[in-house]
Design an enzyme around this catalytic site. Structure first.
Site, PDB file in Angstrom:
ATOM      1  N   ARG A  63     -10.526  -1.386  -3.334  1.00 48.53           N
ATOM      2  CA  ARG A  63     -10.624  -2.315  -2.210  1.00 48.53           C
ATOM      3  C   ARG A  63     -12.038  -2.287  -1.632  1.00 48.53           C
ATOM      4  NH1 ARG A  63      -5.491   0.809   0.050  1.00 48.53           N
ATOM      5  NH2 ARG A  63      -3.863  -0.211  -1.178  1.00 48.53           N
ATOM      6  N   LYS A 120     -11.543   6.917  -2.568  1.00 48.49           N
ATOM      7  CA  LYS A 120     -11.972   7.989  -1.673  1.00 48.49           C
ATOM      8  C   LYS A 120     -13.463   8.317  -1.771  1.00 48.49           C
ATOM      9  CE  LYS A 120      -7.914   7.844  -0.195  1.00 48.49           C
ATOM     10  NZ  LYS A 120      -7.728   6.787   0.834  1.00 48.49           N
ATOM     11  N   ASP A 122      -1.852  -1.284   5.767  1.00 52.09           N
ATOM     12  CA  ASP A 122      -2.019  -0.740   7.114  1.00 52.09           C
ATOM     13  C   ASP A 122      -3.467  -0.497   7.482  1.00 52.09           C
ATOM     14  OD1 ASP A 122      -2.314   2.683   6.949  1.00 52.09           O
ATOM     15  OD2 ASP A 122      -1.878   1.548   5.136  1.00 52.09           O
ATOM     16  N   ALA A 136      -0.036   5.222   1.349  1.00 54.05           N
ATOM     17  CA  ALA A 136      -0.124   6.034   2.566  1.00 54.05           C
ATOM     18  C   ALA A 136      -0.352   5.165   3.800  1.00 54.05           C
ATOM     19  CB  ALA A 136      -1.244   7.057   2.442  1.00 54.05           C
ATOM     20  N   MET A 188     -10.559   3.620   5.788  1.00 55.16           N
ATOM     21  CA  MET A 188      -9.331   4.014   5.099  1.00 55.16           C
ATOM     22  C   MET A 188      -8.796   2.889   4.220  1.00 55.16           C
ATOM     23  SD  MET A 188      -7.761   6.857   4.882  1.00 55.16           S
ATOM     24  CE  MET A 188      -7.943   7.776   6.405  1.00 55.16           C
ATOM     25  N   ASP A 202       0.856  -1.173   0.000  1.00 54.83           N
ATOM     26  CA  ASP A 202       0.000   0.000   0.000  1.00 54.83           C
ATOM     27  C   ASP A 202       0.904   1.238   0.000  1.00 54.83           C
ATOM     28  OD1 ASP A 202      -2.376   1.639   0.476  1.00 54.83           O
ATOM     29  OD2 ASP A 202      -1.583   1.873   2.492  1.00 54.83           O
ATOM     30  N   HIS A 220     -15.052   5.788   0.256  1.00 54.27           N
ATOM     31  CA  HIS A 220     -14.779   6.092   1.664  1.00 54.27           C
ATOM     32  C   HIS A 220     -15.846   7.056   2.199  1.00 54.27           C
ATOM     33  CE1 HIS A 220     -11.505   6.919   4.857  1.00 54.27           C
ATOM     34  NE2 HIS A 220     -12.571   7.598   5.234  1.00 54.27           N
ATOM     35  N   ALA A 276     -13.487   8.875  10.651  1.00 55.07           N
ATOM     36  CA  ALA A 276     -12.858   9.234   9.379  1.00 55.07           C
ATOM     37  C   ALA A 276     -11.849   8.187   8.927  1.00 55.07           C
ATOM     38  CB  ALA A 276     -12.183  10.599   9.496  1.00 55.07           C
TER      39      ALA A 276
END
Length: 271
Positions: A159, A51, A185, A12, A47, A10, A54, A43
């Site tokens: 994802r 986005k 992560d 970030a 993750m 990944d 998200h 928030a």
């Protein structure tokens, strides 16, 4: 050869941007501008997803959904999602270059893995436009995977679907899913790995799941660090991880362990 051929990282929170702070602050801000106070935990929860997905996931959370109905007198709709995203993307782009520092140990570990003949791929929840900022800035600082792909290349299906991993496998000519290791992560990283049938590894320190900056983490008392490491590891394992590692520097040793498992006929637990 029955051994690991490629690592898919990944971006970030795994390779760059310790703690994954670039997007989370913007998510909080755009909801605040819409009249809703969301928490950092809310928030961060989705993750790793594309986005716009998200934002949609946040709006479906019961507390946030209820706040939206109180604020606007109706449930959210797809137009609301698109309006929030239209605010999110330019706000993120303004600060994104500042969040491209490689996480400590990443550059050295990636080179060590390359020297073993391993291919280094990558997936992300960022779009192509966002990666036009991230990739060259990370390169200037010494980080360069062999390939990167965003959900833009998979018809905006990111994802937890496995398609970005499959694109990496195709491009890097990796022969079987059980010879691939996905390192990420977030919970969505683990689910992406499970759905692709690869070995899934959760990286703990610097992760979005842990949610701390480098200074916040290093200033914690040792007991608090260990409790947080254990909690984060448990979250990854409960969401499909085959293994967790504290930092990326533990990855080469883990690859040796996975190679041994492969020779014994073992496969990722998702298989």
């Amino acid at each position: 050869m029955n051994k690991v051929e490629g690592i898919i990282l990944d971006w970030a929170g795994t390779a760059v941007d310790f703690g994954c702070f670039a997007p989370v602050n913007v998510f909080v801000d755009i909801f605040k501008n819409a009249g809703l106070d969301v928490t950092m935990e809310e928030a961060r929860a989705p993750m790793g997803m594309l986005k716009i997905d998200h934002i949609r996931a946040m709006l479906t959370m019961p507390r946030i959904s209820s706040l939206w109905e109180e604020q606007y007198g109706r449930p959210f709709n797809e137009e609301d999602v698109e309006k929030l995203y239209a605010e999110f993307e330019p706000a993120l782009m303004m600060s994104l270059a500042d969040y491209t520092d490689p996480i400590p140990g990443v550059i050295e570990t990636v080179e060590a893995l390359r020297n073993r003949g391993l291919k280094i791929g990558s997936t992300t929840g960022y779009t192509d436009t966002m990666m036009e900022v991230v990739v060259p800035n990370a390169l200037k600082k010494g980080y360069r995977p062999d390939f990167h792909v965003t959900p833009d290349a998979t018809h905006s299906i990111g994802r937890p679907y496995p398609y970005m991993i499959y694109r990496n496998m195709e491009e890097l000519k990796l022969t079987a899913s059980w010879k691939v290791v996905k390192v990420g992560d977030t919970v969505s990283d683990m689910q992406e790995g499970v759905n692709a049938g690869v070995w899934s590894v959760g990286i703990i320190v610097g992760s979005s799941e842990m949610g701390l900056s480098l200074n916040e983490y290093t200033s914690l008392p040792e007991r608090d660090k260990q409790n947080l490491i254990s909690k984060t590891a448990n979250t990854f394992m409960q969401n499909g991880a085959d293994f967790t590692i504290k930092t990326i520097e533990e990855l080469p040793e883990l690859i040796d362990r996975i190679n041994l498992l492969i020779t014994e006929g073992k496969r990722p637990r998702s298989s």
